[in-house]
Design a protein around this motif. Structure first.
Motif, PDB file in Angstrom:
ATOM      1  N   LEU A   1      11.373  62.159 137.471  1.00  0.00           N
ATOM      2  CA  LEU A   1      12.767  61.925 137.849  1.00  0.00           C
ATOM      3  C   LEU A   1      13.663  63.085 137.422  1.00  0.00           C
ATOM      4  CD1 LEU A   1      13.221  58.130 137.038  1.00  0.00           C
ATOM      5  CD2 LEU A   1      13.529  59.213 139.277  1.00  0.00           C
ATOM      6  N   ARG A   2      13.405  63.642 136.246  1.00  0.00           N
ATOM      7  CA  ARG A   2      14.216  64.772 135.765  1.00  0.00           C
ATOM      8  C   ARG A   2      13.961  66.039 136.562  1.00  0.00           C
ATOM      9  NH1 ARG A   2      18.219  66.165 133.879  1.00  0.00           N
ATOM     10  NH2 ARG A   2      17.704  67.367 132.058  1.00  0.00           N
TER      11      ARG A   2
ATOM     12  N   SER B   1      17.771  63.133 141.938  1.00  0.00           N
ATOM     13  CA  SER B   1      17.476  61.824 141.359  1.00  0.00           C
ATOM     14  C   SER B   1      18.681  61.299 140.578  1.00  0.00           C
ATOM     15  CB  SER B   1      16.256  61.895 140.444  1.00  0.00           C
ATOM     16  OG  SER B   1      16.585  62.491 139.199  1.00  0.00           O
ATOM     17  N   TRP B   2      18.725  60.010 140.432  1.00  0.00           N
ATOM     18  CA  TRP B   2      19.810  59.385 139.672  1.00  0.00           C
ATOM     19  C   TRP B   2      19.815  59.881 138.226  1.00  0.00           C
ATOM     20  CZ3 TRP B   2      18.597  56.768 135.312  1.00  0.00           C
ATOM     21  CH2 TRP B   2      17.287  56.306 135.178  1.00  0.00           C
ATOM     22  N   LEU B   3      18.640  60.167 137.675  1.00  0.00           N
ATOM     23  CA  LEU B   3      18.566  60.616 136.282  1.00  0.00           C
ATOM     24  C   LEU B   3      19.126  62.026 136.129  1.00  0.00           C
ATOM     25  CD1 LEU B   3      17.791  60.020 133.400  1.00  0.00           C
ATOM     26  CD2 LEU B   3      15.433  60.702 133.947  1.00  0.00           C
ATOM     27  N   THR B   4      18.787  62.895 137.051  1.00  0.00           N
ATOM     28  CA  THR B   4      19.345  64.252 137.015  1.00  0.00           C
ATOM     29  C   THR B   4      20.854  64.206 137.228  1.00  0.00           C
ATOM     30  OG1 THR B   4      17.258  65.157 137.804  1.00  0.00           O
ATOM     31  CG2 THR B   4      19.206  66.545 138.076  1.00  0.00           C
TER      32      THR B   4
ATOM     33  N   LEU C   1      22.811  61.702 136.435  1.00  0.00           N
ATOM     34  CA  LEU C   1      23.396  61.155 135.211  1.00  0.00           C
ATOM     35  C   LEU C   1      23.541  62.251 134.162  1.00  0.00           C
ATOM     36  CD1 LEU C   1      24.392  58.884 133.373  1.00  0.00           C
ATOM     37  CD2 LEU C   1      21.981  58.351 132.869  1.00  0.00           C
ATOM     38  N   HIS C   2      22.523  63.056 133.996  1.00  0.00           N
ATOM     39  CA  HIS C   2      22.608  64.177 133.047  1.00  0.00           C
ATOM     40  C   HIS C   2      23.737  65.133 133.446  1.00  0.00           C
ATOM     41  CE1 HIS C   2      19.257  63.863 130.160  1.00  0.00           C
ATOM     42  NE2 HIS C   2      18.681  63.140 131.100  1.00  0.00           N
ATOM     43  N   ALA C   3      23.889  65.395 134.739  1.00  0.00           N
ATOM     44  CA  ALA C   3      24.960  66.283 135.211  1.00  0.00           C
ATOM     45  C   ALA C   3      26.331  65.666 134.941  1.00  0.00           C
ATOM     46  CB  ALA C   3      24.793  66.572 136.700  1.00  0.00           C
ATOM     47  N   SER C   4      26.456  64.368 135.139  1.00  0.00           N
ATOM     48  CA  SER C   4      27.735  63.691 134.869  1.00  0.00           C
ATOM     49  C   SER C   4      28.086  63.780 133.394  1.00  0.00           C
ATOM     50  CB  SER C   4      27.661  62.224 135.291  1.00  0.00           C
ATOM     51  OG  SER C   4      27.548  62.108 136.680  1.00  0.00           O
ATOM     52  N   TYR C   5      27.104  63.567 132.543  1.00  0.00           N
ATOM     53  CA  TYR C   5      27.344  63.648 131.103  1.00  0.00           C
ATOM     54  C   TYR C   5      27.695  65.084 130.700  1.00  0.00           C
ATOM     55  CZ  TYR C   5      26.582  63.351 126.083  1.00  0.00           C
ATOM     56  OH  TYR C   5      26.746  63.416 124.724  1.00  0.00           O
ATOM     57  N   ALA C   6      26.967  66.043 131.239  1.00  0.00           N
ATOM     58  CA  ALA C   6      27.236  67.447 130.923  1.00  0.00           C
ATOM     59  C   ALA C   6      28.639  67.855 131.369  1.00  0.00           C
ATOM     60  CB  ALA C   6      26.190  68.353 131.562  1.00  0.00           C
ATOM     61  N   ALA C   7      29.113  67.268 132.475  1.00  0.00           N
ATOM     62  CA  ALA C   7      30.450  67.598 132.981  1.00  0.00           C
ATOM     63  C   ALA C   7      31.535  67.210 131.986  1.00  0.00           C
ATOM     64  CB  ALA C   7      30.701  66.908 134.322  1.00  0.00           C
ATOM     65  N   CYS C   8      31.273  66.220 131.156  1.00  0.00           N
ATOM     66  CA  CYS C   8      32.251  65.798 130.140  1.00  0.00           C
ATOM     67  C   CYS C   8      32.475  66.896 129.100  1.00  0.00           C
ATOM     68  CB  CYS C   8      31.774  64.530 129.437  1.00  0.00           C
ATOM     69  SG  CYS C   8      31.643  63.080 130.495  1.00  0.00           S
ATOM     70  N   TRP C   9      31.519  67.799 128.962  1.00  0.00           N
ATOM     71  CA  TRP C   9      31.583  68.835 127.937  1.00  0.00           C
ATOM     72  C   TRP C   9      32.033  70.188 128.476  1.00  0.00           C
ATOM     73  CZ3 TRP C   9      31.020  67.451 122.999  1.00  0.00           C
ATOM     74  CH2 TRP C   9      30.437  66.214 122.745  1.00  0.00           C
ATOM     75  N   GLN C  10      32.263  70.288 129.777  1.00  0.00           N
ATOM     76  CA  GLN C  10      32.594  71.576 130.376  1.00  0.00           C
ATOM     77  C   GLN C  10      34.092  71.844 130.309  1.00  0.00           C
ATOM     78  OE1 GLN C  10      30.960  71.329 134.295  1.00  0.00           O
ATOM     79  NE2 GLN C  10      28.868  71.611 133.592  1.00  0.00           N
ATOM     80  N   PHE C  11      34.404  73.096 130.077  1.00  0.00           N
ATOM     81  CA  PHE C  11      35.790  73.541 130.125  1.00  0.00           C
ATOM     82  C   PHE C  11      36.200  73.696 131.578  1.00  0.00           C
ATOM     83  CE2 PHE C  11      34.578  75.214 125.917  1.00  0.00           C
ATOM     84  CZ  PHE C  11      35.577  74.625 125.161  1.00  0.00           C
ATOM     85  N   PRO C  12      37.498  73.605 131.854  1.00  0.00           N
ATOM     86  CA  PRO C  12      37.948  73.883 133.227  1.00  0.00           C
ATOM     87  C   PRO C  12      37.526  75.299 133.611  1.00  0.00           C
ATOM     88  CG  PRO C  12      39.745  73.004 131.896  1.00  0.00           C
ATOM     89  CD  PRO C  12      38.588  73.263 130.968  1.00  0.00           C
ATOM     90  N   GLU C  13      37.222  75.486 134.891  1.00  0.00           N
ATOM     91  CA  GLU C  13      36.721  76.787 135.337  1.00  0.00           C
ATOM     92  C   GLU C  13      37.748  77.899 135.205  1.00  0.00           C
ATOM     93  OE1 GLU C  13      34.718  76.769 139.065  1.00  0.00           O
ATOM     94  OE2 GLU C  13      33.554  75.009 138.538  1.00  0.00           O
ATOM     95  N   LYS C  14      38.970  77.642 135.641  1.00  0.00           N
ATOM     96  CA  LYS C  14      39.990  78.684 135.606  1.00  0.00           C
ATOM     97  C   LYS C  14      41.216  78.159 134.871  1.00  0.00           C
ATOM     98  CE  LYS C  14      38.844  80.708 140.079  1.00  0.00           C
ATOM     99  NZ  LYS C  14      39.349  81.037 141.399  1.00  0.00           N
ATOM    100  N   PRO C  15      41.599  78.819 133.782  1.00  0.00           N
ATOM    101  CA  PRO C  15      42.843  78.412 133.129  1.00  0.00           C
ATOM    102  C   PRO C  15      44.035  78.803 134.005  1.00  0.00           C
ATOM    103  CG  PRO C  15      41.855  80.285 131.990  1.00  0.00           C
ATOM    104  CD  PRO C  15      40.917  79.890 133.090  1.00  0.00           C
ATOM    105  N   THR C  16      45.072  77.996 133.968  1.00  0.00           N
ATOM    106  CA  THR C  16      46.266  78.306 134.750  1.00  0.00           C
ATOM    107  C   THR C  16      47.058  79.394 134.050  1.00  0.00           C
ATOM    108  OG1 THR C  16      47.521  76.586 133.649  1.00  0.00           O
ATOM    109  CG2 THR C  16      46.369  75.969 135.675  1.00  0.00           C
ATOM    110  N   ALA C  17      47.989  79.985 134.760  1.00  0.00           N
ATOM    111  CA  ALA C  17      48.763  81.112 134.239  1.00  0.00           C
ATOM    112  C   ALA C  17      49.566  80.736 132.996  1.00  0.00           C
ATOM    113  CB  ALA C  17      49.696  81.636 135.319  1.00  0.00           C
TER     114      ALA C  17
ATOM    115  N   ARG D   1      22.424  50.883 137.769  1.00  0.00           N
ATOM    116  CA  ARG D   1      21.447  50.004 138.437  1.00  0.00           C
ATOM    117  C   ARG D   1      20.032  50.553 138.307  1.00  0.00           C
ATOM    118  NH1 ARG D   1      25.553  49.619 142.220  1.00  0.00           N
ATOM    119  NH2 ARG D   1      24.572  51.173 143.552  1.00  0.00           N
ATOM    120  N   ALA D   2      19.870  51.839 138.566  1.00  0.00           N
ATOM    121  CA  ALA D   2      18.543  52.453 138.523  1.00  0.00           C
ATOM    122  C   ALA D   2      17.964  52.437 137.112  1.00  0.00           C
ATOM    123  CB  ALA D   2      18.607  53.878 139.067  1.00  0.00           C
ATOM    124  N   LEU D   3      18.773  52.774 136.115  1.00  0.00           N
ATOM    125  CA  LEU D   3      18.298  52.775 134.732  1.00  0.00           C
ATOM    126  C   LEU D   3      17.923  51.366 134.300  1.00  0.00           C
ATOM    127  CD1 LEU D   3      17.706  54.188 132.057  1.00  0.00           C
ATOM    128  CD2 LEU D   3      20.155  53.989 131.502  1.00  0.00           C
ATOM    129  N   ASN D   4      18.777  50.422 134.617  1.00  0.00           N
ATOM    130  CA  ASN D   4      18.502  49.035 134.247  1.00  0.00           C
ATOM    131  C   ASN D   4      17.205  48.551 134.899  1.00  0.00           C
ATOM    132  OD1 ASN D   4      19.497  46.797 132.719  1.00  0.00           O
ATOM    133  ND2 ASN D   4      19.917  45.779 134.659  1.00  0.00           N
TER     134      ASN D   4
END
Length: 171
Positions: free
Chosen positions: A97-98, A103-106, A108-124, A155-158
């Motif tokens: 699955l990874r 896959s739903w698992l990949t 999910l990992h991407a969604s979690y990783a997105a919580c830790w990402q900085f915005p791509e471009k800071p505003t002026a 649903r998939a994990l459960n």
């Protein structure tokens, strides 16, 4: 099965279910509603990843591993089991699955990783030396963490956990 890991998996799944219930029907018009929605989305990703991580440890305990605290991903679990000459089908399924990008698992990992990402471009008007504020009135780009993605992952994990637990108890 370890009551500790099993209980933690069930607890985190219940937390994720509660977060998803709060998301259901939550409007997203005002800045406050968008902020609340994003907080719930991030919380859902967090609780699902916690449930998954605890499930990896639960699998390790089911196969008599003694040092499950060091299991953080499928590779850690696989290595520990291989050291004991074990290669269970449950772990191979998770590894597969990874490896699948859609896959739903990949996801999910991407969604979690997105919580830790900085915005791509800071505003002026943002300065690295100052505390950065979020413009709640700005139209946001599509969110990497979505309610639909979280619902699918939940649903998939459960279903995976229930199915794998049933097959383990049959032995």
């Amino acid at each position: 099965m370890s009551a500790t890991s099993l209980g933690m998996v069930n607890q985190k799944l219940a937390y994720a279910r509660a977060v998803l219930a709060q998301l259901d029907g939550l409007p997203e018009g005002s800045a406050s509603e968008r902020l609340q929605r994003q907080a719930l989305l991030d919380a859902g990703a967090f609780h699902l990843m916690c449930a998954y991580s605890h499930y990896l440890r639960e699998l390790g305990e089911n196969y008599a591993l003694t040092q499950v605290a060091g299991i953080h991903n499928e590779s850690d679990l696989h290595k520990a089991l291989m050291a004991q000459g074990k290669s269970p089908a449950e772990v191979r399924e998770l590894q597969e699955l990874r490896r699948q990008p859609a896959s739903w698992l990949t996801q999910l990992h991407a969604s979690y990783a997105a919580c830790w990402q900085f915005p791509e471009k800071p505003t002026a008007h943002q300065d690295a030396a100052r505390i950065q504020a979020v413009d709640l009135e700005a139209v946001a780009a599509p969110l990497p963490v979505t309610a639909e993605r979280l619902q699918t992952a939940y649903r998939a994990l459960n279903e995976l956990i229930v199915r794998q637990r049933e097959s383990t108890t049959e032995w």
